[in-house]
Design a protein around this motif. Sequence first.
Motif, PDB file in Angstrom:
ATOM      1  N   VAL A  51       0.862  -1.179   0.000  1.00  0.00           N
ATOM      2  CA  VAL A  51       0.000   0.000   0.000  1.00  0.00           C
ATOM      3  C   VAL A  51       0.900   1.232   0.000  1.00  0.00           C
ATOM      4  N   ASP A  52       0.758   2.065  -1.016  1.00  0.00           N
ATOM      5  CA  ASP A  52       1.652   3.204  -1.202  1.00  0.00           C
ATOM      6  C   ASP A  52       0.930   4.505  -0.888  1.00  0.00           C
ATOM      7  N   GLY A  53       1.612   5.372  -0.140  1.00  0.00           N
ATOM      8  CA  GLY A  53       1.031   6.666   0.174  1.00  0.00           C
ATOM      9  C   GLY A  53       1.893   7.834  -0.239  1.00  0.00           C
ATOM     10  N   ALA A  54       2.909   7.572  -1.062  1.00  0.00           N
ATOM     11  CA  ALA A  54       3.826   8.658  -1.441  1.00  0.00           C
ATOM     12  C   ALA A  54       4.281   8.540  -2.885  1.00  0.00           C
ATOM     13  N   ASN A  55       3.487   7.867  -3.716  1.00  0.00           N
ATOM     14  CA  ASN A  55       3.818   7.686  -5.132  1.00  0.00           C
ATOM     15  C   ASN A  55       5.174   7.015  -5.307  1.00  0.00           C
ATOM     16  N   ARG A  56       5.438   6.004  -4.473  1.00  0.00           N
ATOM     17  CA  ARG A  56       6.710   5.280  -4.533  1.00  0.00           C
ATOM     18  C   ARG A  56       6.559   3.884  -5.141  1.00  0.00           C
ATOM     19  N   ALA A  83      -5.752  11.364   2.049  1.00  0.00           N
ATOM     20  CA  ALA A  83      -5.677  10.767   3.375  1.00  0.00           C
ATOM     21  C   ALA A  83      -6.821   9.790   3.607  1.00  0.00           C
ATOM     22  N   HIS A  84      -8.013  10.157   3.166  1.00  0.00           N
ATOM     23  CA  HIS A  84      -9.174   9.287   3.365  1.00  0.00           C
ATOM     24  C   HIS A  84      -9.039   7.996   2.556  1.00  0.00           C
ATOM     25  N   GLN A  85      -8.579   8.098   1.318  1.00  0.00           N
ATOM     26  CA  GLN A  85      -8.365   6.899   0.502  1.00  0.00           C
ATOM     27  C   GLN A  85      -7.338   5.982   1.141  1.00  0.00           C
ATOM     28  N   HIS A  86      -6.266   6.572   1.629  1.00  0.00           N
ATOM     29  CA  HIS A  86      -5.180   5.785   2.205  1.00  0.00           C
ATOM     30  C   HIS A  86      -5.645   5.032   3.451  1.00  0.00           C
ATOM     31  N   THR A  87      -6.349   5.739   4.336  1.00  0.00           N
ATOM     32  CA  THR A  87      -6.866   5.099   5.541  1.00  0.00           C
ATOM     33  C   THR A  87      -7.836   3.983   5.188  1.00  0.00           C
ATOM     34  N   SER A  88      -8.690   4.232   4.202  1.00  0.00           N
ATOM     35  CA  SER A  88      -9.657   3.226   3.774  1.00  0.00           C
ATOM     36  C   SER A  88      -8.956   1.989   3.225  1.00  0.00           C
ATOM     37  N   LEU A  89      -7.918   2.184   2.439  1.00  0.00           N
ATOM     38  CA  LEU A  89      -7.172   1.049   1.892  1.00  0.00           C
ATOM     39  C   LEU A  89      -6.592   0.182   3.005  1.00  0.00           C
ATOM     40  N   LEU A  90      -5.997   0.822   3.998  1.00  0.00           N
ATOM     41  CA  LEU A  90      -5.381   0.060   5.085  1.00  0.00           C
ATOM     42  C   LEU A  90      -6.434  -0.663   5.923  1.00  0.00           C
ATOM     43  N   PHE A 129      -3.540   9.332  10.895  1.00  0.00           N
ATOM     44  CA  PHE A 129      -2.203   8.745  10.821  1.00  0.00           C
ATOM     45  C   PHE A 129      -2.025   7.676  11.899  1.00  0.00           C
ATOM     46  N   ILE A 130      -2.463   7.968  13.117  1.00  0.00           N
ATOM     47  CA  ILE A 130      -2.391   6.994  14.200  1.00  0.00           C
ATOM     48  C   ILE A 130      -3.217   5.762  13.843  1.00  0.00           C
ATOM     49  N   ARG A 131      -4.374   5.986  13.246  1.00  0.00           N
ATOM     50  CA  ARG A 131      -5.227   4.869  12.828  1.00  0.00           C
ATOM     51  C   ARG A 131      -4.533   4.017  11.774  1.00  0.00           C
ATOM     52  N   ALA A 132      -3.840   4.673  10.837  1.00  0.00           N
ATOM     53  CA  ALA A 132      -3.113   3.940   9.794  1.00  0.00           C
ATOM     54  C   ALA A 132      -2.006   3.087  10.408  1.00  0.00           C
ATOM     55  N   ILE A 133      -1.275   3.643  11.357  1.00  0.00           N
ATOM     56  CA  ILE A 133      -0.222   2.887  12.048  1.00  0.00           C
ATOM     57  C   ILE A 133      -0.817   1.676  12.759  1.00  0.00           C
ATOM     58  N   ALA A 134      -1.945   1.887  13.423  1.00  0.00           N
ATOM     59  CA  ALA A 134      -2.594   0.787  14.141  1.00  0.00           C
ATOM     60  C   ALA A 134      -3.021  -0.325  13.188  1.00  0.00           C
ATOM     61  N   SER A 135      -3.474   0.048  11.994  1.00  0.00           N
ATOM     62  CA  SER A 135      -3.914  -0.955  11.009  1.00  0.00           C
ATOM     63  C   SER A 135      -2.773  -1.857  10.586  1.00  0.00           C
ATOM     64  N   VAL A 136      -1.630  -1.262  10.225  1.00  0.00           N
ATOM     65  CA  VAL A 136      -0.514  -2.086   9.758  1.00  0.00           C
ATOM     66  C   VAL A 136       0.088  -2.888  10.909  1.00  0.00           C
ATOM     67  N   ALA A 137       0.115  -2.295  12.101  1.00  0.00           N
ATOM     68  CA  ALA A 137       0.652  -3.027  13.253  1.00  0.00           C
ATOM     69  C   ALA A 137      -0.234  -4.225  13.573  1.00  0.00           C
ATOM     70  N   ARG A 138      -1.539  -4.058  13.412  1.00  0.00           N
ATOM     71  CA  ARG A 138      -2.462  -5.158  13.693  1.00  0.00           C
ATOM     72  C   ARG A 138      -2.250  -6.324  12.731  1.00  0.00           C
ATOM     73  N   VAL A 139      -2.002  -6.007  11.453  1.00  0.00           N
ATOM     74  CA  VAL A 139      -1.736  -7.061  10.467  1.00  0.00           C
ATOM     75  C   VAL A 139      -0.503  -7.866  10.874  1.00  0.00           C
ATOM     76  N   GLY A 140       0.558  -7.173  11.240  1.00  0.00           N
ATOM     77  CA  GLY A 140       1.771  -7.870  11.650  1.00  0.00           C
ATOM     78  C   GLY A 140       1.569  -8.723  12.883  1.00  0.00           C
ATOM     79  N   ARG A 141       0.783  -8.217  13.830  1.00  0.00           N
ATOM     80  CA  ARG A 141       0.551  -8.938  15.087  1.00  0.00           C
ATOM     81  C   ARG A 141      -0.345 -10.154  14.876  1.00  0.00           C
ATOM     82  N   VAL A 142      -1.431  -9.974  14.145  1.00  0.00           N
ATOM     83  CA  VAL A 142      -2.392 -11.060  13.949  1.00  0.00           C
ATOM     84  C   VAL A 142      -1.810 -12.184  13.108  1.00  0.00           C
ATOM     85  N   HIS A 143      -1.058 -11.829  12.069  1.00  0.00           N
ATOM     86  CA  HIS A 143      -0.550 -12.849  11.147  1.00  0.00           C
ATOM     87  C   HIS A 143       0.906 -13.222  11.409  1.00  0.00           C
ATOM     88  N   ASP A 144       1.536 -12.550  12.386  1.00  0.00           N
ATOM     89  CA  ASP A 144       2.910 -12.888  12.753  1.00  0.00           C
ATOM     90  C   ASP A 144       3.839 -12.783  11.547  1.00  0.00           C
TER      91      ASP A 144
END
Length: 232
Positions: A51-56, A83-90, A129-144
């Motif tokens: 998921v890209d948020g900086a055209n990278r 910002a809304h699209q990015h949060t929705s994607l995550l 932004f905090i919500r976006a961080i929580a989303s990716v952290a949750r993926v890592g935690r749940v799926h190890d």
Amino acid sequence: MHTRSRRPTAELPELGPGVTLVDVDDELGVTPVQALLLDRVLSSDSPAFWVDGANRANTSRLRELAPADRVLDRIKVARGFTAHQHTSLLDRLAGRLAIRESPSVVVATGLDGMYRAADVDSELAEQMFIRAIASVARVGRVHDVPVIVTRCREDEFSRPLRRAAATKLHCRKTPFGPRFEDASGDVETLVYHTEDGWIQTTLEYWCEVLEHRVRMHETSTAERAVATPGVQ
């Protein structure tokens, strides 16, 4: 620039489960992150999500790095332009992975980028932004699994991302090629070998390392097939 004929013996960093923040020198661009992404895909049969948020999300360079086009079939790329699209994607990614499948790796480049834009006020942007961080952290935690993140700038705004990261790496440009270091700068996890006097370009070196990963994975798969009765 010449290339060395000897195959590399260096390996890309072994990424553990959870969030890994990777800062990359500007001159190197997104290539080191793409190399980490492909390295994980090559060592697993599970899909990867970027998921890209900086055209990278440069998919042309990703194709150049991949040892085979079939590897790219397991990489799903999505871009957020607000910002809304990015949060929705995550949010959608976290929900999808909770129901359907476990990934080999998740990558979120420029995680702070969209929340610095002018389409939302500063207080709401920080909350998203905090919500976006929580989303990716949750993926890592749940799926190890590893979650690789990058940031657009290191400042007060991006500090929550630094705090959420279990691991921090910095990929630096050196006269002999790219080098990963841990947060203390003590551990070099990928270097050029210079004893034979040959230097090669960054892209060619990443390709060499990833081809080495393919050979390792194929050997490991073949050994498991021999050791398991009934596997053809």
